[in-house]
Enzyme design. Structure first.
Site, short mmCIF file in Angstrom:
data_model
loop_
_atom_site.label_atom_id
_atom_site.label_comp_id
_atom_site.label_asym_id
_atom_site.label_seq_id
_atom_site.Cartn_x
_atom_site.Cartn_y
_atom_site.Cartn_z
N CYS A 131 -25.86 -9.46 -73.67
CA CYS A 131 -24.69 -10.21 -73.18
C CYS A 131 -25.11 -11.17 -72.07
O CYS A 131 -24.39 -12.13 -71.77
CB CYS A 131 -23.58 -9.27 -72.70
SG CYS A 131 -24.05 -8.13 -71.39
N CYS A 183 -22.93 -2.78 -75.02
CA CYS A 183 -22.13 -3.14 -73.86
C CYS A 183 -20.66 -3.12 -74.28
O CYS A 183 -20.28 -3.78 -75.24
CB CYS A 183 -22.53 -4.53 -73.38
SG CYS A 183 -21.36 -5.29 -72.26
N GLU A 184 -19.86 -2.35 -73.57
CA GLU A 184 -18.45 -2.24 -73.96
C GLU A 184 -17.65 -3.49 -73.65
O GLU A 184 -16.55 -3.66 -74.17
CB GLU A 184 -17.80 -1.03 -73.31
CG GLU A 184 -17.62 -1.09 -71.83
CD GLU A 184 -16.99 0.18 -71.27
OE1 GLU A 184 -16.24 0.05 -70.31
OE2 GLU A 184 -17.26 1.28 -71.79
N HIS A 185 -18.19 -4.39 -72.84
CA HIS A 185 -17.46 -5.61 -72.52
C HIS A 185 -17.56 -6.67 -73.61
O HIS A 185 -16.63 -7.45 -73.81
CB HIS A 185 -17.96 -6.20 -71.20
CG HIS A 185 -17.66 -5.34 -70.03
ND1 HIS A 185 -18.48 -5.28 -68.93
CD2 HIS A 185 -16.64 -4.48 -69.78
CE1 HIS A 185 -17.97 -4.43 -68.05
NE2 HIS A 185 -16.86 -3.94 -68.55
N HIS A 186 -18.71 -6.74 -74.29
CA HIS A 186 -18.93 -7.79 -75.30
C HIS A 186 -19.31 -7.24 -76.67
O HIS A 186 -19.47 -8.01 -77.61
CB HIS A 186 -20.04 -8.74 -74.83
CG HIS A 186 -19.74 -9.40 -73.52
ND1 HIS A 186 -20.24 -8.94 -72.33
CD2 HIS A 186 -18.96 -10.47 -73.23
CE1 HIS A 186 -19.79 -9.70 -71.35
NE2 HIS A 186 -19.02 -10.63 -71.86
N HIS A 231 -29.99 -6.78 -71.36
CA HIS A 231 -28.65 -6.88 -71.93
C HIS A 231 -28.50 -8.20 -72.67
O HIS A 231 -28.62 -9.27 -72.07
CB HIS A 231 -27.60 -6.81 -70.81
CG HIS A 231 -27.52 -5.47 -70.16
ND1 HIS A 231 -26.44 -4.65 -70.31
CD2 HIS A 231 -28.41 -4.80 -69.38
CE1 HIS A 231 -26.65 -3.52 -69.64
NE2 HIS A 231 -27.84 -3.59 -69.07
N GLN A 275 -24.17 0.42 -68.40
CA GLN A 275 -25.43 1.05 -68.03
C GLN A 275 -25.24 1.99 -66.84
O GLN A 275 -25.83 3.07 -66.79
CB GLN A 275 -26.49 -0.01 -67.72
CG GLN A 275 -27.84 0.60 -67.40
CD GLN A 275 -28.93 -0.44 -67.26
OE1 GLN A 275 -28.89 -1.50 -67.88
NE2 GLN A 275 -29.92 -0.14 -66.44
#
Length: 187
Positions: A150, A78-81, A148, A120
């Protein structure tokens, strides 16, 4: 693009200090190097064109019947976390004029795009668009289902929650054709 291992090692060392750990203690001494080597594998899709796998094609005269590959395992970050999400991809396409690709090439394409910092939703679209670009099929349906971390390890802590995404192109936008494809992938 290649991974800058020394830079990753320095960043991991700083991360360990930042969380209150001692990067020089016995159990952590090799961690920056191990993380840098893992990044080469986890983010290896950044240095390739995953759609290129689909260029290995065959001609099956007159074949315009659905091809379905389901339950392709994948893992991504996940590119956010920068936490992993893990799941299964289901890919369906309808060849145009008998242009088909090797089944393993579809899996390689999925995993090439997955081995990048991702969302995703984007991953699903990238796979579908690569199939359209490389095979020029009559239609494409890609469904991804993933858990996920996250969501499971932090925040809401919703262990077992599965996120499903789909991308539909061409003839598979027709509801009857899409229903047949969904039935074949078991959804």
């Amino acid at each position: 693009m290649s991974i800058d291992k020394p830079r990753i090692e320095a960043a991991v060392r700083e991360l360990l200090i930042g969380i209150g750990e001692d990067p020089d203690r016995e159990g952590l001494q090799g961690t920056p190097d191990r993380v840098a080597r893992a990044c080469e594998e986890i983010f290896g899709g950044l240095s390739e064109d995953p759609g290129s796998h689909l260029r290995k094609q065959f001609h099956e005269d007159g074949n315009e019947e659905m091809v379905v590959v389901r339950d392709i395992p994948f893992s991504s970050m996940c590119e956010h976390h920068l936490l992993p999400f893990v799941g299964r991809a289901h890919v369906c396409y309808i060849p145009r004029d008998g242009r088909v690709t090797g089944l393993s090439k579809i899996s390689r394409c999925v995993n090439g795009y997955a081995r990048r910092p991702q969302l995703q939703e984007r991953l699903t679209a990238q796979i579908a668009d690569a199939l359209v670009r490389e095979l020029d099929p009559l239609g494409v349906l890609v469904v991804l289902e993933a858990e996920h971390t996250c969501m499971t390890m932090r925040g809401v802590r919703a262990a077992g929650a599965i996120t499903a995404t789909s991308a539909v192109r061409g003839a598979l936008r027709d509801s009857k054709t899409r229903q047949e494809a969904m039935r074949l992938i078991g959804k």
